[in-house]
Every structure is written in structure tokens, then in C-alpha cells.
Design a protein around this motif. Structure first.
Motif, mmCIF file in Angstrom:
data_model
loop_
_atom_site.group_PDB
_atom_site.id
_atom_site.type_symbol
_atom_site.label_atom_id
_atom_site.label_comp_id
_atom_site.label_asym_id
_atom_site.label_seq_id
_atom_site.Cartn_x
_atom_site.Cartn_y
_atom_site.Cartn_z
ATOM 1 N N LEU A 99 1.280 -1.203 -0.394
ATOM 2 C CA LEU A 99 0.098 -0.143 0.029
ATOM 3 C C LEU A 99 1.232 1.194 -0.191
ATOM 4 O O LEU A 99 1.086 2.047 -0.765
ATOM 5 C CB LEU A 99 -1.151 -0.496 1.166
ATOM 6 C CG LEU A 99 -2.066 1.805 1.287
ATOM 7 C CD1 LEU A 99 -2.712 1.345 0.460
ATOM 8 C CD2 LEU A 99 -2.784 1.090 2.747
ATOM 9 N N ILE A 102 2.494 1.479 -3.353
ATOM 10 C CA ILE A 102 1.302 2.140 -4.113
ATOM 11 C C ILE A 102 0.764 3.698 -4.448
ATOM 12 O O ILE A 102 0.351 4.522 -5.168
ATOM 13 C CB ILE A 102 -0.643 0.894 -4.266
ATOM 14 C CG1 ILE A 102 -0.119 -0.329 -4.663
ATOM 15 C CG2 ILE A 102 -1.404 2.340 -4.701
ATOM 16 C CD1 ILE A 102 -1.063 -0.681 -4.589
ATOM 17 N N LEU A 116 -4.727 -2.117 -5.738
ATOM 18 C CA LEU A 116 -5.171 -1.559 -5.104
ATOM 19 C C LEU A 116 -6.216 -2.083 -4.084
ATOM 20 O O LEU A 116 -6.218 -2.007 -3.272
ATOM 21 C CB LEU A 116 -5.225 0.105 -5.219
ATOM 22 C CG LEU A 116 -6.001 0.822 -3.907
ATOM 23 C CD1 LEU A 116 -4.369 1.130 -2.678
ATOM 24 C CD2 LEU A 116 -5.637 3.049 -4.278
#
Length: 558
Positions: A99, A102, A116
């Protein structure tokens, strides 16, 4: 990624390697592609295309740890490949790290957003995940639309089942077995167990129809795909008390030797919960499957928590006489208490273990200390403590605990229990106080409750039996009769008033109320009782102009 590779100018040997690399990529021979890209990088460590090809080849070969190690050695070449890094971290179950990677991508495309969504789902961030998939569906139209809708349905179901959300109806279809399965999970989260079972049966039919259309799919393949659907349907049967049928299905799924460790864990854990303290040998085998390597990557936090609790309970059931094992059980329960401080189960297991060892006072002390340390201890904990006090013969302490359970204290069964407890201690005042405060509570919070009249009658009967001289008794019985009259129960009102008249036979007010009540259900009886009214004192009419009253009545049209 491995296509249209042009050789660097002036390097004929690299030109041939790039050509071979291109063919290997198109043929899906990623072992060869890995060797060729590595060979190019030995000659030119800064070649971006060869670097990218090696990363992709490693990913295709499932060597995700090697991807992270390799990309860590060259920031300049690895930095543009954030998707590849994030995907590898995700596959390594380093989800939070994925995460973070991203988040550093300034303008994520659909591919990044799809990843995601998977990351957020695994992190159980259902609100964000839901909005992401809704945005993807609104702003894309390709061959993956049905897959996105399936993912959205899965998020909706998970948000309600595990996240405790109540979501709107998104109008999702149920045309595939995946969509139908997720719809069933949504129904289950709403408490509609039978509706969920029906949708799961539909999902099984759709799954079988879909797979049987493919001639290369075997019956084993079909059963493997049906495993999740059958296990969820067995859970629905379990919730409906059909334990034998549920156990049968769970075992059938496990005998098919599924490869999904998450599915194996769920089916095994549910069998353990059905076994309870019986068939312990079978449960000991099942708990190994429920806690196997990789399970933590497939299940939600709540599922993992429940499996941990069942493991601790099973250890308690299997070590009844071994002091060392009993201490091990307590140690595990204390560890779970640290991991889940807001949950009752670890403490209840410790209490149960102490009771099984005949250390009942220690159990009482442990639970009392735990409750005292909580600002708002659960009803379950307080009721358990009350039961422990009763088992010890301490009715007074049990009553004290039950008096502290909030509004539950005014429920009929609780009121009955408290009255019986106080009566068993010959504490008539305490029992009467329970009835009085309960009547007052219902008058204030739920005056239309049918229980109020029943309670008032019970209170009056209790006082009649234990304190017939109480001035409050007549008042309570009168109020009870008025309540019944107000709610159309004139006959029951007369029963209360008749009882009151037997206590106070010369009370004119009671006789008048009784006549009024009988006028609604038995006028003849009312007329008969009216004869018992004493004559009025003539002095009552002194100074009254009867003729004037009659003229006034005539002028009003009466």
C-alpha cells in the motif's frame, strides 16, 4: 512487457540476445527469458528494458522475494517499476508495504487501481475499497467488467459481514455463481440465513452448469470449485441447528482434498465448534488443519481470532488432569487476552479452566477483578459472575450483580430471578423494591407494554401475601386495574378490583370503580353490586336548588 526489443546500436551480440529474449517472452518461456535478461545485464547493467524483462520474468515464475531483493540494488532502474514492486509485496503478504508503494504513484492507471483494490480488501479497509471499485466500474468498460462487479459484490458482502456495515442495495446481478455466492454472503450478514442458503444452492447449480460446459473440466475440478459454496451452505445449516447435515457436508469437502488452505481451515474449525467437548480426538486433528501455514494469509482477522479461541478451548477440554497442560491452557488464554483485550472469551476460558479444577473462588476473584477494571463490562461477563456466585451459594452477591446489568434488569425473567433470590434470603423488602422500581421504570419508559399490567398485578399479589397492611398495595392494585381498563381488558380489571374489595369491603371508591368496570363487560353484575353502595347523606343536598338544576338541564337540551 517482453516485446519489440531493439538491440543497442553497435552491439551485434546483444542484438541476437534481445531477439531470443523477445521470442522467449512471446512463447511464455520465462525461465529462458530470465537467463537471457540476466545475460544482457551482465554486459550492460543499466539497460532499462533488460532490467524490466528480468523483473517480469521473476514475477511470472513466482519468485517474489527475489524480485524485491533484485529491485533493491538499483534505485534508478527500479523506481519506475512501482507496480511490479507493489504486486510482489502483495503476493508476499507484505500488504501494508504494498500500500505504501502504491501511494507513491502520482497518477495511478486502472492496473494500479485494480491492485489497490486487492490490497485494500486484504487490509479489510472496506469503505475505501468499495469506493474504488465503484469508481472503476463507472469509468471503465472492457472485458473485465464482470470481474470488477464480482469484486464489488465481494466487498459489499465483506463490509457487512466482517465490517458491521449496513449498505445500500447496489443492484448487483446474480447471473454467475460468484455473484450469487457474494449475494448469499450479503444475506447472511443481514441475518437472513434461509435466504442465504437458497442463494448458495443457486450458486452451486450455476457453478456446475458453467464448469460442465467445458469438456476438459473433470468431476474433481467441479467438486474443487464447489468447495467454498458447499462449506458456506453447511454453515447456514449449522446456524439453523441442522448440525448433522452440516458436519456431513464439511467432511465431504475435506475428503475431496481441496488445495485452498483457507477453505480447509474454515471447514475444520466449524467441525471443531460442532464437536464441542465431544469427539476430542477428531478435533485435535482438525485444529492442525485450521492453524496450518498460510492460513493467516487467507482468512479475515475475525476468522483467525475465532480459530485461536477454539484452539484454546480445545486445549482446555483435552487436559483435564494434567497440571502442566492446564497451566499451558491458561498461558495461551492470557496471551489471547493480550491480543484481544476487548473480547470476553479469553477471560471466560480462564474462568472455566479454574472451575474445572475446582478453584471456584479463584474463578470468582478473577472475573470480579476483570469486571472491576472495565468501564463498561459486558452483560455476558456480569451474568457469568452472578452464576458463579449462585454456584457458591452466595445469593446476595448474585443479586447485587444482577442489579447492575442496566435496562436488562427490568426484563421479565430478570425481575423474576431477582424476586426469587431476595425471597430465598427472606428479604421481602428487597423483593418488593424490585417490583416497585420495575413498575416505575415501565411507567416511564414503556407505559403501553402489556407486561406492565401483569407486573402490577404480580406486585400487588406479592404485597398481599407478604405485607397486606401496606398502604401502597391498594394504590398499586387500583393503578393496575385502571391500566387494564384503558387497554380494553375490563374483565381482568374486575378481577383485580374484586380482590381489592375483599381486602377493603367498605371502601366506596373501590365499589364504584368495580361497578364502572362491570358496566363494560357485565352490566347486570354491575347493577347488582351497585345495590351495595351506601345511601347518600341528605345533608349533601342541603342548599341545592333541585328545580334550578332541572331547568338548567332542560335549557341544555338534556
Amino acid at each position: 512487457v517482453i516485446s519489440n526489443m531493439a538491440a543497442p546500436d553497435g552491439q551485434s551480440n546483444l542484438s541476437q540476445i534481445f531477439s531470443d529474449l523477445n521470442r522467449a517472452g512471446q512463447a511464455g518461456d520465462f525461465n529462458k527469458a530470465l537467463k537471457l535478461s540476466t545475460k544482457i545485464l551482465k554486459q550492460d547493467p543499466h539497460d532499462e528494458k533488460a532490467y524490466h524483462c528480468k523483473v517480469v520474468s521473476l514475477i511470472q515464475l513466482g519468485q517474489f522475494s527475489e524480485v524485491i531483493r533484485f529491485m533493491g540494488g538499483n534505485y534508478k532502474l527500479s523506481d519506475p517499476l512501482k507496480f511490479e514492486r507493489a504486486y510482489s509485496l502483495y503476493r508476499l503478504n507484505r500488504t501494508q508495504e504494498a500500500l505504501e508503494v502504491i501511494k507513491k504513484i502520482p497518477e495511478p492507471d486502472h492496473r494500479i487501481k485494480e491492485l489497490l483494490g486487492q490490497v485494500l480488501y486484504r487490509l479489510e479497509e472496506y469503505d475505501q475499497c468499495l469506493e474504488l471499485y465503484r469508481d472503476l466500474i463507472r469509468n471503465s468498460q472492457d472485458e473485465f467488467d464482470e470481474e470488477r462487479e464480482t469484486n464489488l459484490a465481494a466487498v459489499v458482502a465483506a463490509a457487512q459481514m466482517w465490517g458491521g456495515k449496513q449498505l445500500e442495495d447496489y443492484g448487483l446481478r446474480e447471473s454467475t455463481y460468484e455473484l450469487s455466492y457474494n449475494a448469499a454472503c450479503t444475506e447472511l450478514s443481514k441475518g437472513d440465513v434461509k435466504g442465504a442458503e437458497d442463494k448458495l444452492q443457486k450458486a452451486e447449480e450455476l457453478c456446475r452448469q458453467n464448469l460442465e460446459e467445458d469438456p476438459e473440466v473433470t468431476e474433481e475440478d467441479v467438486e474443487s470449485e464447489l468447495g467454498v459454496l458447499k462449506t458456506q451452505r453447511a454453515y447456514c445449516l449449522q446456524l439453523q441447528g441442522q448440525n448433522e447435515e452440516a458436519t456431513k457436508i464439511y467432511n465431504q469437502v475435506l475428503k475431496s482434498r481441496p488445495t485452498d488452505v483457507g477453505l480447509i481451515a474454515v471447514a475444520s474449525n466449524n467441525i471443531i465448534s460442532l464437536n464441542k467437548d465431544q469427539n476430542v480426538f477428531d478435533s485435535k486433528k482438525k485444529i492442525k488443519s485450521a492453524t496450518a501455514e498460510g492460513v493467516d494469509q487467507k482468512l479475515t482477522k475475525q476468522q483467525l481470532r475465532d480459530i485461536a479461541f477454539n484452539k484454546c478451548l480445545l486445549q482446555m477440554y483435552t487436559n483435564q488432569s494434567d497440571k502442566t497442560e492446564n497451566e499451558a491452557c491458561r498461558k495461551l488464554a492470557r496471551s489471547l487476552q493480550e491480543d484481544y483485550p476487548d473480547h470476553d472469551m479469553p477471560v471466560l476460558i480462564q474462568v472455566a479452566q479454574l472451575c474445572r479444577e475446582k478453584h471456584r473462588q479463584k474463578a470468582v476473584d478473577l472475573l470480579s477483578d476483570h469486571i472491576a477494571g472495565k468501564p463498561n463490562p459486558s452483560i455476558t461477563m456480569r451474568l457469568t459472575l452472578a452464576q458463579l456466585h449462585l454456584n457458591q451459594g452466595n445469593a446476595g452477591q448474585a443479586a447485587e450483580v444482577l442489579e447492575s446489568v442496566g435496562d436488562l434488569r427490568y426484563k421479565p425473567n430478570m425481575v423474576s430471578t431477582l424476586v426469587n433470590l431476595y425471597s430465598s434470603m427472606e428479604n421481602i423488602e428487597g423483593a418488593a423494591e424490585v417490583l416497585d422500581t420495575t413498575v416505575n421504570w415501565y411507567k416511564e419508559h414503556d407505559p403501553s407494554s402489556p407486561y406492565l399490567a401483569q407486573l402490577m398485578r404480580a406486585s400487588s399479589q406479592f404485597k398481599l401475601k407478604h405485607d397486606p397492611s401496606s398502604p401502597y398495595l391498594a394504590q398499586l392494585m387500583r393503578a393496575s386495574s385502571q391500566f387494564k381498563l384503558k387497554h380494553g381488558q375490563a374483565h381482568k380489571a374486575t378481577e383485580i378490583l374484586e380482590e381489592l374489595r375483599s381486602m377493603y369491603p367498605d371502601d366506596v371508591k373501590t365499589i364504584a370503580q368495580l361497578i364502572s368496570a362491570y358496566s363494560l363487560c357485565d352490566p347486570k353484575k354491575g347493577e347488582q353490586i351497585s345495590k351495595e353502595l351506601p345511601p347518600l347523606d341528605p345533608s349533601f343536598f342541603s342548599g341545592v336548588d333541585i328545580e334550578a338544576l332541572e331547568r338548567a338541564a332542560m335549557s341544555m337540551g338534556t
